[in-house]
Design a protein around this motif. Structure first.
Motif, mmCIF file in Angstrom:
data_model
loop_
_atom_site.group_PDB
_atom_site.id
_atom_site.type_symbol
_atom_site.label_atom_id
_atom_site.label_comp_id
_atom_site.label_asym_id
_atom_site.label_seq_id
_atom_site.Cartn_x
_atom_site.Cartn_y
_atom_site.Cartn_z
ATOM 1 N N ALA A 14 0.835 -1.205 0.000
ATOM 2 C CA ALA A 14 0.000 0.000 0.000
ATOM 3 C C ALA A 14 0.871 1.257 0.000
ATOM 4 O O ALA A 14 0.580 2.228 -0.711
ATOM 5 N N ALA A 15 1.944 1.253 0.787
ATOM 6 C CA ALA A 15 2.856 2.401 0.810
ATOM 7 C C ALA A 15 3.541 2.573 -0.543
ATOM 8 O O ALA A 15 3.678 3.693 -1.047
ATOM 9 N N PHE A 16 3.939 1.462 -1.155
ATOM 10 C CA PHE A 16 4.573 1.505 -2.474
ATOM 11 C C PHE A 16 3.594 2.053 -3.516
ATOM 12 O O PHE A 16 3.972 2.886 -4.356
ATOM 13 N N ALA A 17 2.347 1.618 -3.479
ATOM 14 C CA ALA A 17 1.333 2.122 -4.424
ATOM 15 C C ALA A 17 1.109 3.618 -4.218
ATOM 16 O O ALA A 17 0.950 4.375 -5.187
ATOM 17 N N ARG A 18 1.113 4.053 -2.981
ATOM 18 C CA ARG A 18 0.968 5.480 -2.676
ATOM 19 C C ARG A 18 2.162 6.268 -3.230
ATOM 20 O O ARG A 18 2.005 7.344 -3.793
ATOM 21 N N TYR A 19 3.348 5.710 -3.079
ATOM 22 C CA TYR A 19 4.557 6.338 -3.632
ATOM 23 C C TYR A 19 4.443 6.451 -5.151
ATOM 24 O O TYR A 19 4.715 7.500 -5.732
ATOM 25 N N ILE A 108 11.563 0.927 5.962
ATOM 26 C CA ILE A 108 11.658 0.594 7.385
ATOM 27 C C ILE A 108 10.418 1.143 8.083
ATOM 28 O O ILE A 108 9.980 2.259 7.794
ATOM 29 N N ARG A 109 9.877 0.353 9.015
ATOM 30 C CA ARG A 109 8.734 0.821 9.800
ATOM 31 C C ARG A 109 9.262 1.656 10.974
ATOM 32 O O ARG A 109 10.052 1.183 11.786
ATOM 33 N N PHE A 110 8.807 2.908 11.030
ATOM 34 C CA PHE A 110 9.123 3.819 12.131
ATOM 35 C C PHE A 110 7.819 4.115 12.868
ATOM 36 O O PHE A 110 6.741 3.768 12.378
ATOM 37 N N PRO A 111 7.878 4.774 14.009
ATOM 38 C CA PRO A 111 6.635 5.110 14.715
ATOM 39 C C PRO A 111 5.646 5.882 13.835
ATOM 40 O O PRO A 111 4.430 5.704 13.969
ATOM 41 N N GLU A 112 6.149 6.703 12.903
ATOM 42 C CA GLU A 112 5.269 7.476 12.021
ATOM 43 C C GLU A 112 4.797 6.685 10.802
ATOM 44 O O GLU A 112 4.013 7.181 9.993
ATOM 45 N N GLY A 113 5.275 5.450 10.629
ATOM 46 C CA GLY A 113 4.842 4.615 9.511
ATOM 47 C C GLY A 113 6.019 4.147 8.674
ATOM 48 O O GLY A 113 7.183 4.348 9.018
ATOM 49 N N TRP A 114 5.703 3.510 7.552
ATOM 50 C CA TRP A 114 6.725 2.989 6.644
ATOM 51 C C TRP A 114 7.388 4.138 5.898
ATOM 52 O O TRP A 114 6.700 5.002 5.350
ATOM 53 N N ARG A 115 8.738 4.130 5.872
ATOM 54 C CA ARG A 115 9.500 5.180 5.210
ATOM 55 C C ARG A 115 10.643 4.563 4.401
ATOM 56 O O ARG A 115 11.243 3.560 4.808
#
Length: 132
Positions: A14-19, A108-115
């Motif tokens: 989902a993060a990749f699709a958003r990117y 990497i998953r950080f407290p603010e999300g995948w980055r």
């Protein structure tokens, strides 16, 4: 270590699709959000080496929004545990016939999300072997 946990693959997918959507629409705010705000974040582009979040953002801000459309193929997302993943894809642009782009991102998953903490983009002549 658990590899390819389905929920992690779905999250990074989902993060990749958003990117990808932000990339082709030149949504620099979302692109900026998805890269880790850190001087150690890096992006090797087709024609530039960008060290640090600020350099990546400066590049994005100066980039022309024309001709960013592309199609991706053979996207592979592999997770390593719950907090690390690598996304790899091939991409094609109508403006570059006979060429294939290759993109890899370390997420990497950080407290603010995948980055994204590291990314590499390259462009080569399209291999004649369809398996290559």
């Amino acid at each position: 270590m658990d590899i390819d946990l389905p929920d992690v693959i779905a999250e990074v997918g989902a993060a990749f699709a958003r990117y990808e959507a932000a990339l082709v629409s030149n949504d620099t705010a979302v692109l900026g959000e998805l890269f880790r705000k850190d001087p150690r974040t890096l992006r090797y582009g087709a024609g530039e080496n960008l060290y640090g979040y600020d350099a990546i953002q400066a590049f994005r801000s100066a980039r022309s929004p024309i001709g960013l459309g592309r199609r991706t193929e053979r996207t592979v997302i592999t997770s390593y545990g719950r907090d690390t993943a690598v996304a790899s894809t091939l991409f094609y642009r109508d403006a570059a016939p006979g060429k294939v782009g290759r993109q890899m991102q370390t997420w990497i998953r950080f407290p603010e999300g995948w980055r994204i903490v590291a990314a590499s983009v390259s462009l080569i002549d399209e291999p004649q072997d369809p398996k290559g």
